[in-house]
Motif scaffolding. Sequence first.
Motif: not given
Length: 709
Positions: A490-491, A514-519
Amino acid sequence: MTRMPLRTSRFEIVHELPYRIRLRSIMMLAPDLDLNYLQAGVESLSGVTAVRVNGPAFCIVVDYNGTDSTRTSIIAALKQIPNEAFLNRNEKGHSVDLFDIGAKTAVAAAIPILPGPVQMATSWGLAIPGIVTAIQTLFTRGVKIEVLDGTVKTLSLLRGEYFTSNSIGALLSLGEYLEDQSEQKSTDLLKTLLKPQIEKIWIERDGREIEINFTELQVGEIVVCGPGEMIPVEGTIVEGDGSVNQSSITGESVPIHLQPGDATLSGTVVEEGTLKIRADKVGSETGMARINRFLETSLRSQSKTQLKSSELADRLVPLTFALGLGVYAFTHDAARAAAVLTVDYSCAIKLSTPIATRTSMYTASQAGVLLKGGQALENLAAIDTLVFDKTGTLTQGILKITDIVPIPAFSEKELLSIAAGAEEHYAHPVAKAVVKEAKDRDISLPEVSGVDFIVAHGVSAYVDGKRILVGSQHFIEEDELIDCASMKETAHQLRDEGKNLLFVAMNEKLIGIIAMRDELRPEAAETLAGFKAAGIKHIEILTGDHRSTALALAAQLPAVDSVHWELKPEDKAAIVKRLKDRGAKVGFAGDGVNDTPALICADVGICMPSGADLARESAQVVMMDEDMRTLLKARLIAINNRDTLTSCLWSTVAINSATLLLAGTGKISTLTAAMAHNLSTVGILGYAALKTSSSPCESKPKEPLNEAL
């Protein structure tokens, strides 16, 4: 622990209105008191809106919000003035005003029509203070500009050239006034920056840690400060121990270890550990401590260029004096000798550098970048390599949660609640993203205790007696030895999508990711290309992210030459040092506590506006606007400052050499030489101020970057 030394002064109230108070003290006549520093200190107090200092009248007028607490703070601040407000050397600025210039000009114009005895008495009366100063300078500091001025006035007076003597005095006053105005302009900027920046703080009440407005803090309450946070109060540590950076107050660069019973200074920064501090002084009572050394480093310190210019100017004064004596020895013409002595290279050389530098600092601040002194400006122009920490600099630093993946025993809501509870105290973009997502979903956060921040790794806390760990995979799996194999696939999949991952564990077991995205910042690619056009030869990106996440970002930035991933804080500093060892002049941009070593190591440390307190303290350059293009503007302003100083130097040499030649050969009179010299000096100083007072990016405000290129 040593506190800031204070000098007791006695100010008396001479006039008062509901929102204004006027105070007077003989202390303001002290020759070593820096009135700019005093003014900035009072204006930094909470509730104060404006301050006006009248040195000759030894008065200070303060406009404030009219509250009793602010009034008390003003009086208390003036009662004990920090020793740093007093200059150790003869550095005090001039006190020339337009009335003084106008009076001297009027006297010079009226001299020819006055009776002879009146001309003589008036001229000698006005010249004697300058002549006395010249004699004192000669015996204490050697042949300096004051000696030349005093000699010229004396020769003119002895020859009965009273108009010449008074005209020279008026021209000198005008030059001093222009210098004063430039310094005041820079000081006005700094006064606005000395206001307290802290808005929210964490305190402990009834065994719980809660966040309140700084203005609500009461004496006796317990303030909680973690790594990278500024200590907002003067108080006493009641629990915890840690390393505290006090350089902003004491000037000592080595952090000190504090433990229960030790006193804290407002404005210092926690580097390691978590401290619980009983507030002994709050609010405006700590205002003077917040001034720290920023004013001193920005206005009193000199860059290498300023020091070299000052040294060159000092060496040229004896040369001019010797030329004057030589002309008299060969010609026996006192008029020619006096004419030569009026031509001094040092005025324009010595004054153009601080005027251009301070004006450039002011211009940069108007563009959205704070430069901590002339050396920062000089270094920003000199760098040829830029290194960016990815998060919060090239990216927006506003992470958005994209995926919540708990193990089967937990729901998304439970996983997010636990993680947000532990992260709530941490001022980091990752922590802010998790807490925001929980609040957006109306998820209540659990009560936490024993919160501990592990810089560049994660957070440890206790929820209902269970130990919670939130952080990177390296922190969870390698440092804490928790098995993460169940979520390996998954990671891997989430990272391939360019996402950042946060691992959450409870009682030594992994409970989710917990996954996140930085634009990427929309202006990032264009700005980096602009840096290349502005002389930056090499650009690198450093990040603690996984390889795939880092490469996905770098692919969007064609101007980037190299990218490094999965770095620790010490790795970033090591990369900066390696670049410097190769001969590069390096600028490093970051915003986190973990960026501090690299910020200190770089030739120019650059911090984003939302950076941690420790990062802002360590950096030479602090951006006040999130738009990266402001940093490019500052680079162009720094280059413009360097080019302006070069132009000023050669213009000074050319104009004064020509004037000196004409004066030495008797082609021009003493007054003409003085006017040519002083007016050219004023012109060069005006050019320095004008050339550096406008941003190179101002002509097309809608397309500032294109115009800058």
